[in-house]
Every structure is written in C-alpha cells, then in structure tokens.
Motif scaffolding. Structure first.
Motif, PDB file in Angstrom:
ATOM      1  N   UNK A  59       0.835  -1.220   0.000  1.00 10.79           N
ATOM      2  CA  UNK A  59       0.000   0.000   0.000  1.00 10.79           C
ATOM      3  C   UNK A  59       0.861   1.257   0.000  1.00 10.79           C
ATOM      4  N   UNK A  60       2.119   1.107   0.481  1.00 11.30           N
ATOM      5  CA  UNK A  60       3.046   2.258   0.480  1.00 11.30           C
ATOM      6  C   UNK A  60       3.978   2.215  -0.732  1.00 11.30           C
ATOM      7  N   UNK A  61       3.634   1.332  -1.697  1.00 10.86           N
ATOM      8  CA  UNK A  61       4.466   1.249  -2.908  1.00 10.86           C
ATOM      9  C   UNK A  61       5.771   0.502  -2.682  1.00 10.86           C
ATOM     10  N   UNK A  62       5.863  -0.282  -1.612  1.00 10.80           N
ATOM     11  CA  UNK A  62       7.112  -1.006  -1.324  1.00 10.80           C
ATOM     12  C   UNK A  62       6.891  -2.511  -1.518  1.00 10.80           C
ATOM     13  N   UNK A  63       7.976  -3.216  -1.745  1.00  3.75           N
ATOM     14  CA  UNK A  63       7.903  -4.671  -1.847  1.00  3.75           C
ATOM     15  C   UNK A  63       8.668  -5.284  -0.677  1.00  3.75           C
ATOM     16  N   UNK A  64       8.088  -6.341  -0.117  1.00  6.37           N
ATOM     17  CA  UNK A  64       8.782  -7.050   0.965  1.00  6.37           C
ATOM     18  C   UNK A  64       9.335  -8.366   0.444  1.00  6.37           C
ATOM     19  N   UNK A  65      10.377  -8.895   1.122  1.00  5.69           N
ATOM     20  CA  UNK A  65      10.927 -10.214   0.762  1.00  5.69           C
ATOM     21  C   UNK A  65      11.046 -11.025   2.045  1.00  5.69           C
ATOM     22  N   UNK A  66      10.715 -12.318   1.941  1.00  4.55           N
ATOM     23  CA  UNK A  66      10.758 -13.139   3.155  1.00  4.55           C
ATOM     24  C   UNK A  66      12.069 -13.919   3.246  1.00  4.55           C
ATOM     25  N   UNK A  67      12.732 -13.855   4.394  1.00  9.95           N
ATOM     26  CA  UNK A  67      13.933 -14.657   4.624  1.00  9.95           C
ATOM     27  C   UNK A  67      13.777 -15.395   5.951  1.00  9.95           C
ATOM     28  N   UNK A  68      13.745 -16.725   5.876  1.00  2.43           N
ATOM     29  CA  UNK A  68      13.631 -17.548   7.079  1.00  2.43           C
ATOM     30  C   UNK A  68      14.973 -18.229   7.303  1.00  2.43           C
ATOM     31  N   UNK A  69      15.574 -18.018   8.441  1.00  9.00           N
ATOM     32  CA  UNK A  69      16.948 -18.504   8.642  1.00  9.00           C
ATOM     33  C   UNK A  69      17.067 -19.360   9.909  1.00  9.00           C
ATOM     34  N   UNK A  70      18.127 -20.154   9.957  1.00 10.83           N
ATOM     35  CA  UNK A  70      18.433 -20.927  11.173  1.00 10.83           C
ATOM     36  C   UNK A  70      19.848 -20.550  11.624  1.00 10.83           C
ATOM     37  N   UNK A  71      20.174 -20.978  12.809  1.00 11.34           N
ATOM     38  CA  UNK A  71      21.492 -20.662  13.369  1.00 11.34           C
ATOM     39  C   UNK A  71      22.605 -21.244  12.495  1.00 11.34           C
ATOM     40  N   UNK A  72      22.320 -22.427  11.935  1.00 10.03           N
ATOM     41  CA  UNK A  72      23.314 -23.088  11.087  1.00 10.03           C
ATOM     42  C   UNK A  72      23.723 -22.221   9.898  1.00 10.03           C
ATOM     43  N   UNK A  73      22.835 -21.326   9.443  1.00 15.73           N
ATOM     44  CA  UNK A  73      23.151 -20.463   8.303  1.00 15.73           C
ATOM     45  C   UNK A  73      24.300 -19.500   8.604  1.00 15.73           C
ATOM     46  N   UNK A  74      24.550 -19.270   9.892  1.00 16.50           N
ATOM     47  CA  UNK A  74      25.602 -18.320  10.267  1.00 16.50           C
ATOM     48  C   UNK A  74      26.924 -19.025  10.582  1.00 16.50           C
ATOM     49  N   UNK A  75      26.932 -20.375  10.462  1.00 16.87           N
ATOM     50  CA  UNK A  75      28.077 -21.139  10.935  1.00 16.87           C
ATOM     51  C   UNK A  75      29.235 -21.163   9.946  1.00 16.87           C
ATOM     52  N   UNK A  76      28.902 -21.409   8.717  1.00 13.75           N
ATOM     53  CA  UNK A  76      29.923 -21.546   7.689  1.00 13.75           C
ATOM     54  C   UNK A  76      30.142 -20.192   7.021  1.00 13.75           C
ATOM     55  N   UNK A  77      31.416 -19.769   6.921  1.00 12.39           N
ATOM     56  CA  UNK A  77      31.695 -18.414   6.426  1.00 12.39           C
ATOM     57  C   UNK A  77      31.188 -18.211   4.990  1.00 12.39           C
ATOM     58  N   UNK A  78      31.341 -19.230   4.152  1.00 10.12           N
ATOM     59  CA  UNK A  78      30.901 -19.077   2.765  1.00 10.12           C
ATOM     60  C   UNK A  78      29.374 -18.929   2.696  1.00 10.12           C
ATOM     61  N   UNK A  79      28.673 -19.729   3.509  1.00  9.57           N
ATOM     62  CA  UNK A  79      27.216 -19.661   3.555  1.00  9.57           C
ATOM     63  C   UNK A  79      26.777 -18.279   4.079  1.00  9.57           C
ATOM     64  N   UNK A  80      27.496 -17.832   5.080  1.00  9.30           N
ATOM     65  CA  UNK A  80      27.248 -16.519   5.689  1.00  9.30           C
ATOM     66  C   UNK A  80      27.399 -15.405   4.639  1.00  9.30           C
ATOM     67  N   UNK A  81      28.464 -15.529   3.836  1.00  9.85           N
ATOM     68  CA  UNK A  81      28.705 -14.496   2.816  1.00  9.85           C
ATOM     69  C   UNK A  81      27.626 -14.548   1.721  1.00  9.85           C
ATOM     70  N   UNK A  82      27.143 -15.761   1.399  1.00 12.30           N
ATOM     71  CA  UNK A  82      26.064 -15.889   0.403  1.00 12.30           C
ATOM     72  C   UNK A  82      24.805 -15.189   0.912  1.00 12.30           C
ATOM     73  N   UNK A  83      24.546 -15.385   2.216  1.00 13.16           N
ATOM     74  CA  UNK A  83      23.360 -14.768   2.813  1.00 13.16           C
ATOM     75  C   UNK A  83      23.497 -13.236   2.761  1.00 13.16           C
ATOM     76  N   UNK A  84      24.723 -12.767   3.067  1.00 11.64           N
ATOM     77  CA  UNK A  84      24.952 -11.313   3.053  1.00 11.64           C
ATOM     78  C   UNK A  84      24.726 -10.740   1.658  1.00 11.64           C
TER      79      UNK A  84
END
Ligand SMILES: Nc1ncnc2c1ncn2[C@@H]1O[C@H](COP(=O)(O)OP(=O)(O)O)[C@@H](O)[C@H]1O
Ligand SMILES: N[C@@H](CCC(=O)OP(=O)(O)O)C(=O)O
Length: 361
Positions: A97-122
């Motif tokens: 309604x404000x002309x914006x788009x949202x995106x959904x990101x559902x994450x787990x703790x494991x996503x922050x464990x591996x540096x390469x995975x972390x960088x992909x998320x970033x």
C-alpha cells in the motif's frame, strides 16, 4: 531534540511478538499499520531498513486449533509454519500500500556457521536492499529445533545487524526500555556505556506473555553489538512514531552507545558463540600475550596445550584457558590435526592469526 535528517543510514528493526500481538493472541492491525508506514517512510527517505519480526507462533495460535497429543516442539512447528504465512502477508500487504515490496527470509542458526554460507546470505540481503526491497526476516521455526535454534530473535537480529554492518539496531518490545529497577519509580535508563557490564542487576527474571528471550538476552546482545561498533536502542514499539523519533536522533528508550567499529570478519567471529567447530586450550603465557593491550598477537602452536573437536581451516574455534574459562574465539588457520601435531612446539605458523581473533572483554 530530533534532527531533520536521519542520523542512521542503515538499520535493523527487531519487532517482538508482544508488540504486534494483542491480548487475544491475534495480530494487531493498528500497530502493523503504524510500523509499516514508518518503515516505508524511512526507506523512501533513503534509510535502508531490515525488518526482523517475531510473531509466527503467536499468529499460528489465532489460526489453528490443535488436536491430538503434540510435543512442544511439534506444536511450535505447526503454529510457526501456519502463522508465518499470516505474518508475512500482514506486513507485505501493508508495504505494498506504500508502494514497497517485501521479501521473506527464514533462517536458522546453522546459516551463520559456515563463512561461505554466511557471505552468500549477506549477498542476498545486499541485493534486496539495493533494489529498495524490505527484507522481512524470522527464524525458520518449522525446522530450527534444539541446537539449530536461536535463543530468540534478539540473537538472530543481532547477527544480522553485525553481518550487514548497520549503524543501529532497534529492538522494539512492549516496554519503554531498560528500567532501573533499583531506583524508586523505575525510570528508564537512557544510556549505557560500552564499558559498563552491570546492566544485569536491573533485570527481573521472566519475560512478556508471548515472548521467548526476555530483557537479559536483549541487553546481552545490545552490549556485545555496542562493543563491535553498532548503536543499539531498546524502545517501545507501540509508541506512535517511535522509529522516526529514533532514526532522527530523538531521545527515547535505552541507548547502548557504540564503540569504534570492528572489521567485518572480527564481528562475525565475535558473535560465533555456540557455532564453534572445536577448541584450543592455551597455557598462561599465551593467555597473557593474547589479552595484553600492548600489541597485536597471533596464537602460536607453542602456547597450545590441547586441541578439541574436528575443525578445518576457516572454521571458528573457541580459545580456553587450562581451567576451562573461555578467552575468545578465532578463525582457524589450519586443521585440528595440524594443530594437534604442532601443539607445544616452536617455529610453526599461527593457529589463529591476530586479524581473525576476538578476545572476550
Ligand atoms: N529492568 C527491566 N526493564 C524492562 N523490562 C524488563 C526488565 N526486567 C525484565 N523485563 C521484562 O522483559 C520483557 C521484554 O522481553 P520479552 O518478553 O522477550 O519481549 P519481546 O517479546 O518484545 O521480545 C518486558 O516485558 C519485561 O517484563
Ligand atoms: N520466531 C518466533 C519468535 C521467537 C522470539 O524470539 O519471540 P520474541 O521474544 O517475542 O522476539 C516466532 O515468530 O514466533
């Protein structure tokens, strides 16, 4: 006094369950209207906002009448998986309604464990922000169980704040900030210095009706982030215009004042507690060298007396003294086998380089 221009360029806003959930357990449309209007207005004014929102389990309660004998974990999975749809739609419909788009990101703790995975998320977050899309983040409660679980979304949003090097992390709860429970009238503590460690004395055990972590997790994360260079505000999400007030430098809630920012890799390592793949035990001489303020020192094999677990180069490991006290965390420069083979010996390369070392204050 508030300023005309925002004082922050990039912020994480964390919304607690109790901010957006009414007494009946249903999502509160008026609060959602207010928060989404504020976020849209900030983004349209050039501030990048990452929204971390709790409330899936609470919203699920308003949808599903559970039957049969489900375990607590199964109950949470069913409520979150159903409630998350309602939660994300509640936000996204309003952003549109404000002309914006949202995106959904559902994450787990494991996503922050591996540096390469972390960088992909970033990379994904950066790409969304570059498109002026609002990332709407929650824990993936349907699959995150036991050791893959965050303490709560305060911990999750703290990791995102650090990952995206935001200027401020705004934690919205159903209270006006951290109350000084030792002073009559319990006034809100306006500022907390990064050097101060005694905030826990004010915290009463327990948490709000539907929340998970409580004030201690909020303050512990806030304190850690402030030491890594990120300003943290704890404020009341039901106060009209709260995000605008904070983003424009107004005084409200509790502010954890930031120290000089630490570099990206150090921030990742500093918030890696619970994600380590192994540990090294070090002797007193190595401990003295690592904790000395006088010069930057890498951890050499000669100071290592024990190696635990199985890790490879690039994994985060814990550094402990011989009595088991955690001294810090670091990114390993070699495998656990190599560290074991060279422990106690002179003339070998560091097991943790200074640039990849974080000492617990
Ligand atoms: N010193 C304190 N100041 C403010 N709130 C406190 C304090 N000690 C404990 N609390 C509790 O912390 C709660 C907020 O944490 P939590 O329930 O996790 O909220 P949320 O759902 O917003 O994440 C408050 O509702 C309050 O009951
Ligand atoms: N991921 C859960 C929220 C868990 C949580 O941390 O809740 P809160 O303490 O209210 O921020 C949900 O969406 O219900």
């Amino acid at each position: 006094m508030s300023q005309q221009h925002p004082v922050y360029r990039r912020i994480v806003v964390k919304v607690g369950t109790n901010v957006i959930t009414g007494r009946d357990g249903k999502l509160d449309p008026a609060i959602l209207d207010s928060l989404t209007a504020q976020i849209a207005s900030l983004m349209q004014g050039g501030v990048e906002v990452i929204l971390v929102t709790s409330g899936a389990v609470g919203a699920g309660r308003g949808i599903v009448s559970l039957t049969g004998n489900l375990t607590p974990v199964e109950t949470r999975q069913v409520l979150a998986a159903t409630g998350q749809i309602r939660l994300i739609n509640a936000y996204n419909d309003r952003f549109e309604k404000h002309g914006m788009t949202g995106a959904q990101l559902l994450v787990t703790k494991g996503d922050f464990r591996d540096r390469q995975h972390y960088l992909n998320m970033r990379t994904c977050f950066e790409a969304l922000l570059a498109q002026k899309i609002v990332p709407i983040v929650n824990e993936n409660d349907a699959v995150a169980v036991t050791e893959l679980m965050f303490t709560d979304n305060d911990e999750l949003s703290g990791l995102i704040a650090s990952m995206l090097q935001v200027d401020a992390h705004i934690i919205l709860s159903n209270v006006d900030g951290l109350f000084d429970t030792l002073t009559e009238g319990n006034p809100v503590i306006e500022e907390i210095d990064p050097g101060s460690k005694n905030f826990s004395q004010y915290i009463r055990p327990g948490k709000s009706e539907f929340g998970r972590g409580g004030m201690l997790t909020k303050c512990t994360i806030a304190h850690k982030l402030s030491r890594l260079g990120i300003t943290v505000h704890i404020a009341n999400g039901t106060t009209p215009g709260i995000l605008q007030t904070i983003a424009h430098g107004g005084r409200t809630g509790t502010k954890f004042i930031a120290q000089k920012p630490k570099q990206s890799r150090k921030r990742w390592i500093a918030l890696s507690e619970g994600l380590e793949k192994g540990a090294v035990i070090i002797n007193q001489g190595a401990k003295d060298a690592l904790t000395s303020d006088e010069r930057a020192t890498s951890l050499l094999p000669v100071g290592i007396t024990g190696v635990e677990g199985s890790f490879k180069r690039g994994d985060v490991i814990r550094i402990c003294s011989e009595d088991g006290t955690v001294i810090g965390y670091g990114m390993a420069s070699c495998t656990a086998e190599k560290a074991r083979a060279t422990a106690g010996q002179k003339g070998h390369k560091p097991v943790i380089h200074y640039d990849h070392l974080y000492i617990v204050p």
